[in-house]
Design a protein around this motif. Structure first.
Motif, PDB file in Angstrom:
ATOM      1  N   PRO A   1      39.064  -9.222  18.867  1.00  0.00           N
ATOM      2  CA  PRO A   1      39.639 -10.393  19.538  1.00  0.00           C
ATOM      3  C   PRO A   1      40.873  -9.989  20.320  1.00  0.00           C
ATOM      4  CG  PRO A   1      40.308 -10.377  17.254  1.00  0.00           C
ATOM      5  CD  PRO A   1      39.445  -9.136  17.457  1.00  0.00           C
ATOM      6  N   THR A   2      41.770 -10.921  20.592  1.00  0.00           N
ATOM      7  CA  THR A   2      43.010 -10.596  21.297  1.00  0.00           C
ATOM      8  C   THR A   2      43.865  -9.658  20.451  1.00  0.00           C
ATOM      9  OG1 THR A   2      43.935 -12.636  20.400  1.00  0.00           O
ATOM     10  CG2 THR A   2      43.054 -12.727  22.634  1.00  0.00           C
ATOM     11  N   ALA A   3      44.842  -8.991  21.083  1.00  0.00           N
ATOM     12  CA  ALA A   3      45.529  -7.852  20.488  1.00  0.00           C
ATOM     13  C   ALA A   3      46.133  -8.138  19.118  1.00  0.00           C
ATOM     14  CB  ALA A   3      46.600  -7.354  21.449  1.00  0.00           C
ATOM     15  N   SER A   4      46.962  -9.179  18.985  1.00  0.00           N
ATOM     16  CA  SER A   4      47.611  -9.444  17.703  1.00  0.00           C
ATOM     17  C   SER A   4      46.601  -9.880  16.647  1.00  0.00           C
ATOM     18  CB  SER A   4      48.697 -10.509  17.878  1.00  0.00           C
ATOM     19  OG  SER A   4      48.141 -11.711  18.378  1.00  0.00           O
ATOM     20  N   TRP A   5      45.617 -10.642  17.048  1.00  0.00           N
ATOM     21  CA  TRP A   5      44.580 -11.124  16.132  1.00  0.00           C
ATOM     22  C   TRP A   5      43.770  -9.951  15.573  1.00  0.00           C
ATOM     23  CZ3 TRP A   5      40.691 -15.514  17.879  1.00  0.00           C
ATOM     24  CH2 TRP A   5      39.953 -15.951  16.761  1.00  0.00           C
ATOM     25  N   SER A   6      43.560  -8.934  16.413  1.00  0.00           N
ATOM     26  CA  SER A   6      42.717  -7.809  15.996  1.00  0.00           C
ATOM     27  C   SER A   6      43.362  -6.988  14.882  1.00  0.00           C
ATOM     28  CB  SER A   6      42.405  -6.901  17.190  1.00  0.00           C
ATOM     29  OG  SER A   6      43.562  -6.234  17.644  1.00  0.00           O
ATOM     30  N   MET A   7      44.648  -7.178  14.615  1.00  0.00           N
ATOM     31  CA  MET A   7      45.276  -6.500  13.487  1.00  0.00           C
ATOM     32  C   MET A   7      44.737  -7.021  12.157  1.00  0.00           C
ATOM     33  SD  MET A   7      47.448  -4.232  14.609  1.00  0.00           S
ATOM     34  CE  MET A   7      48.564  -3.986  13.246  1.00  0.00           C
ATOM     35  N   ASP A   8      44.200  -8.238  12.166  1.00  0.00           N
ATOM     36  CA  ASP A   8      43.758  -8.891  10.929  1.00  0.00           C
ATOM     37  C   ASP A   8      42.259  -9.110  10.835  1.00  0.00           C
ATOM     38  OD1 ASP A   8      46.289  -9.580   9.460  1.00  0.00           O
ATOM     39  OD2 ASP A   8      46.734 -10.543  11.371  1.00  0.00           O
ATOM     40  N   SER A   9      41.568  -9.104  11.959  1.00  0.00           N
ATOM     41  CA  SER A   9      40.144  -9.445  11.893  1.00  0.00           C
ATOM     42  C   SER A   9      39.395  -8.891  13.099  1.00  0.00           C
ATOM     43  CB  SER A   9      39.964 -10.968  11.836  1.00  0.00           C
ATOM     44  OG  SER A   9      38.604 -11.311  11.664  1.00  0.00           O
ATOM     45  N   ASP A  10      38.412  -8.034  12.820  1.00  0.00           N
ATOM     46  CA  ASP A  10      37.487  -7.515  13.820  1.00  0.00           C
ATOM     47  C   ASP A  10      36.100  -7.571  13.197  1.00  0.00           C
ATOM     48  OD1 ASP A  10      39.479  -6.046  15.899  1.00  0.00           O
ATOM     49  OD2 ASP A  10      40.171  -5.750  13.854  1.00  0.00           O
ATOM     50  N   MET A  11      35.062  -7.325  13.987  1.00  0.00           N
ATOM     51  CA  MET A  11      33.703  -7.413  13.469  1.00  0.00           C
ATOM     52  C   MET A  11      32.926  -6.121  13.705  1.00  0.00           C
ATOM     53  SD  MET A  11      33.207 -10.352  11.996  1.00  0.00           S
ATOM     54  CE  MET A  11      34.364 -11.728  11.777  1.00  0.00           C
ATOM     55  N   VAL A  12      32.311  -5.604  12.631  1.00  0.00           N
ATOM     56  CA  VAL A  12      31.386  -4.483  12.741  1.00  0.00           C
ATOM     57  C   VAL A  12      30.043  -5.024  13.210  1.00  0.00           C
ATOM     58  CG1 VAL A  12      30.317  -2.536  11.564  1.00  0.00           C
ATOM     59  CG2 VAL A  12      32.515  -3.408  10.772  1.00  0.00           C
ATOM     60  N   CYS A  13      29.530  -4.476  14.287  1.00  0.00           N
ATOM     61  CA  CYS A  13      28.274  -4.958  14.855  1.00  0.00           C
ATOM     62  C   CYS A  13      27.309  -3.789  15.075  1.00  0.00           C
ATOM     63  CB  CYS A  13      28.509  -5.654  16.194  1.00  0.00           C
ATOM     64  SG  CYS A  13      29.640  -7.064  16.108  1.00  0.00           S
ATOM     65  N   VAL A  14      26.037  -4.114  15.174  1.00  0.00           N
ATOM     66  CA  VAL A  14      25.020  -3.140  15.563  1.00  0.00           C
ATOM     67  C   VAL A  14      24.104  -3.779  16.600  1.00  0.00           C
ATOM     68  CG1 VAL A  14      25.016  -1.793  13.432  1.00  0.00           C
ATOM     69  CG2 VAL A  14      23.537  -3.799  13.623  1.00  0.00           C
ATOM     70  N   ILE A  15      23.556  -2.942  17.450  1.00  0.00           N
ATOM     71  CA  ILE A  15      22.576  -3.402  18.431  1.00  0.00           C
ATOM     72  C   ILE A  15      21.513  -2.330  18.586  1.00  0.00           C
ATOM     73  CG2 ILE A  15      23.807  -2.453  20.444  1.00  0.00           C
ATOM     74  CD1 ILE A  15      22.975  -5.018  21.965  1.00  0.00           C
ATOM     75  N   SER A  16      20.279  -2.749  18.755  1.00  0.00           N
ATOM     76  CA  SER A  16      19.215  -1.770  19.000  1.00  0.00           C
ATOM     77  C   SER A  16      19.436  -1.134  20.359  1.00  0.00           C
ATOM     78  CB  SER A  16      17.844  -2.440  18.928  1.00  0.00           C
ATOM     79  OG  SER A  16      17.751  -3.512  19.851  1.00  0.00           O
ATOM     80  N   ALA A  17      18.985   0.097  20.516  1.00  0.00           N
ATOM     81  CA  ALA A  17      19.248   0.835  21.751  1.00  0.00           C
ATOM     82  C   ALA A  17      18.642   0.158  22.978  1.00  0.00           C
ATOM     83  CB  ALA A  17      18.726   2.260  21.622  1.00  0.00           C
ATOM     84  N   ASN A  18      17.603  -0.659  22.773  1.00  0.00           N
ATOM     85  CA  ASN A  18      17.008  -1.388  23.910  1.00  0.00           C
ATOM     86  C   ASN A  18      17.710  -2.707  24.179  1.00  0.00           C
ATOM     87  OD1 ASN A  18      16.127  -3.027  21.835  1.00  0.00           O
ATOM     88  ND2 ASN A  18      13.969  -2.444  22.009  1.00  0.00           N
ATOM     89  N   GLY A  19      18.710  -3.054  23.380  1.00  0.00           N
ATOM     90  CA  GLY A  19      19.491  -4.268  23.607  1.00  0.00           C
ATOM     91  C   GLY A  19      18.856  -5.544  23.110  1.00  0.00           C
ATOM     92  N   LYS A  20      17.747  -5.474  22.414  1.00  0.00           N
ATOM     93  CA  LYS A  20      17.012  -6.684  22.018  1.00  0.00           C
ATOM     94  C   LYS A  20      17.467  -7.255  20.678  1.00  0.00           C
ATOM     95  CE  LYS A  20      12.827  -5.626  24.670  1.00  0.00           C
ATOM     96  NZ  LYS A  20      11.354  -5.427  24.626  1.00  0.00           N
ATOM     97  N   ASN A  21      18.041  -6.433  19.807  1.00  0.00           N
ATOM     98  CA  ASN A  21      18.435  -6.913  18.482  1.00  0.00           C
ATOM     99  C   ASN A  21      19.925  -6.662  18.256  1.00  0.00           C
ATOM    100  OD1 ASN A  21      15.706  -7.611  17.395  1.00  0.00           O
ATOM    101  ND2 ASN A  21      15.373  -5.440  17.766  1.00  0.00           N
TER     102      ASN A  21
ATOM    103  N   GLU B   1      23.303  -7.733  15.774  1.00  0.00           N
ATOM    104  CA  GLU B   1      23.692  -8.318  14.496  1.00  0.00           C
ATOM    105  C   GLU B   1      25.165  -8.051  14.220  1.00  0.00           C
ATOM    106  OE1 GLU B   1      22.018 -10.154  12.366  1.00  0.00           O
ATOM    107  OE2 GLU B   1      20.026 -10.041  13.308  1.00  0.00           O
ATOM    108  N   VAL B   2      25.819  -9.048  13.669  1.00  0.00           N
ATOM    109  CA  VAL B   2      27.175  -8.889  13.137  1.00  0.00           C
ATOM    110  C   VAL B   2      27.037  -8.561  11.662  1.00  0.00           C
ATOM    111  CG1 VAL B   2      29.412  -9.974  12.737  1.00  0.00           C
ATOM    112  CG2 VAL B   2      28.098 -10.537  14.795  1.00  0.00           C
ATOM    113  N   LEU B   3      27.586  -7.433  11.225  1.00  0.00           N
ATOM    114  CA  LEU B   3      27.441  -7.023   9.833  1.00  0.00           C
ATOM    115  C   LEU B   3      28.548  -7.569   8.941  1.00  0.00           C
ATOM    116  CD1 LEU B   3      26.315  -3.288  10.116  1.00  0.00           C
ATOM    117  CD2 LEU B   3      24.914  -5.360   9.977  1.00  0.00           C
ATOM    118  N   ASP B   4      29.804  -7.418   9.365  1.00  0.00           N
ATOM    119  CA  ASP B   4      30.887  -7.828   8.476  1.00  0.00           C
ATOM    120  C   ASP B   4      32.212  -7.808   9.218  1.00  0.00           C
ATOM    121  OD1 ASP B   4      32.218  -8.532   6.057  1.00  0.00           O
ATOM    122  OD2 ASP B   4      30.737  -7.365   4.942  1.00  0.00           O
ATOM    123  N   GLU B   5      33.217  -8.374   8.566  1.00  0.00           N
ATOM    124  CA  GLU B   5      34.587  -8.356   9.070  1.00  0.00           C
ATOM    125  C   GLU B   5      35.260  -7.055   8.635  1.00  0.00           C
ATOM    126  OE1 GLU B   5      38.500 -11.325   9.026  1.00  0.00           O
ATOM    127  OE2 GLU B   5      37.118 -11.301   7.316  1.00  0.00           O
TER     128      GLU B   5
END
Length: 414
Positions: free
Chosen positions: A227-247, A249-253
């Motif tokens: 998120p924005t700079a100060s917010w990112s100190m407390d919360s970001d999201m681990v994500c994955v995407i298939s190499a073709n861009g079709k799938n 998913e947000v895994l966790d904070e």
């Protein structure tokens, strides 16, 4: 025949270990910053390779073949903020430095040749160490595809009168001749990240997409949405995407400044430290998790009343974590918990503590060097920028200090 056998056995005993393919400490090679200078160390031999002190902005990086070292430092004379960083390479054999670019950053080696990609004023460029070519515009972060024939890039969200736009992921295909690039024909949109994402318990605005890593089979890409700079100190999201861009998913904070998501060396297993809230809110809610793809099955590897500060994969079934006992934050450094290293096996409940530093100091940033069969880590206090590099067997035995007063560092891994 018996005499011949005995002679052969004696001959093997007296051959130096290096001649038999030593897999121990002599095979460990690192670059690091110490007191403003860039150093190399191979085995027990240290060498200072820069003549003047400087401020280094990123961790030095090895080329795929270990023949070159890439580093970024601040220019001696600052003509403008945009041109304050210099990108350099160092030839290990020739012992010569060469400046690649003035005013760039976030430089990364190609996976299978000596090309360097870097950004300058949101322009992605590639250098072959002789000249550079513009590749794409409006780039926030990027990484090479495993085959070196393209890059995944992100553009950040933009604030407009009606609110923020979304970050977008692109694939940039590289022609055989970089002089053929015209900045748009080889760019393909891959995925538009939703303006807001979450894991069901927390949600953030999607502003940046960074830290792209490919799974061992190249079919999945992990990354972090900020998120924005100060917010990112407390919360970001681990994500994955298939190499073709079709799938997607947000895994966790997660939070920044602990450790980044890492794939197992040979399986689609993604490890990461889950949990929001910066460390000054307490040493808690930081769990080492592993998600298997494409099944999306997740394991929590952190026992109750513990929190993780970093980790490394040993192989596809073992990890080493830098772990503390859960605790509230203290403004007194002597009352903060310091981590020790713990060996974890994915499919066994028993986890083994393997290091025993003094209570006033901790073991951080574990790294397993497969070729040397050695575990490396930094021994320091939490607030310190530099520490001592230690080396040991995987079980923690034969531990000793390997390099003193080290800041940013990188080990050459084949």
């Amino acid at each position: 025949m018996r005499k011949l056998f005995l002679l052969l056995w004696c001959f093997l005993l007296i051959i130096p270990s290096a001649a038999r393919g030593d897999t121990g400490e002599n095979n460990v090679q690192a670059a690091f910053i110490r007191n403003g200078y860039l150093w190399l160390k191979t085995g027990n031999i240290e060498e200072k390779i820069t003549a003047e002190p400087a401020k280094f902005n990123n961790t030095p990086k090895w080329s795929y073949d270990g023949q070159w070292l890439l580093y970024e430092k601040e220019a001696k004379e600052l003509h403008s903020i945009e041109n304050s960083t210099e990108i350099w390479v160092y030839n290990v054999k020739a012992k010569k430095h060469k400046k690649i670019f003035q005013g760039g950053g976030n430089a990364k080696w190609a996976p299978s040749d000596n090309n360097i990609a870097f950004t300058s004023n949101c322009v992605l460029n590639i250098s072959d160490l002789k000249e550079f070519h513009n590749v794409a515009l409006g780039v926030d972060d990027f990484n090479w595809y495993p085959d070196g024939k393209g890059l995944i890039v992100s553009s950040s969200a933009v604030l407009r009168p009606d609110g923020w736009t979304s970050p977008i992921l692109y694939k940039v295909r590289l022609p055989k001749g970089l002089e053929k690039l015209n900045l748009t024909d080889y760019v393909e949109p891959l995925f538009t990240i939703p303006k807001e994402i979450g894991n069901g318990k927390a949600s953030i605005m999607s502003i940046n997409a960074t830290t792209f890593k490919f799974s061992p089979d190249g079919k999945w890409i992990s990354f972090i949405v900020n998120p924005t700079a100060s917010w990112s100190m407390d919360s970001d999201m681990v994500c994955v995407i298939s190499a073709n861009g079709k799938n997607f998913e947000v895994l966790d904070e997660m939070i920044l400044h602990l450790d980044v998501p890492k794939w197992a060396p040979g399986r689609n297993l993604l490890g990461y430290i889950a949990g929001g809230g910066r460390i000054v809110m307490g040493f808690k809610n930081k769990k080492l998790k592993v998600t298997e793809l494409p099944a999306f099955k997740t394991m929590n590897l952190t026992p109750a009343k513990s929190a993780e500060m970093g980790f490394t994969w040993v192989d596809n079934e073992r990890l080493v974590a830098s772990r503390v006992d859960e605790s509230e934050w203290s403004n007194d450094p002597q009352r903060r918990p310091e981590p020790t290293l713990c060996l974890i096996q994915l499919y066994k409940t028993q986890q083994t503590r393997i290091t025993y530093p003094k209570q006033t100091i901790g073991d951080y940033e574990p790294l397993y060097i497969k070729d040397a069969r050695k575990l490396i880590w930094v021994r320091k206090k939490l607030a310190q920028e530099k520490g001592d590099l230690w080396i040991a067997d995987l079980n923690g035995k034969n531990a000793k200090m390997w390099a003193k007063d080290v800041e940013q560092y990188s080990f050459y891994v084949k």
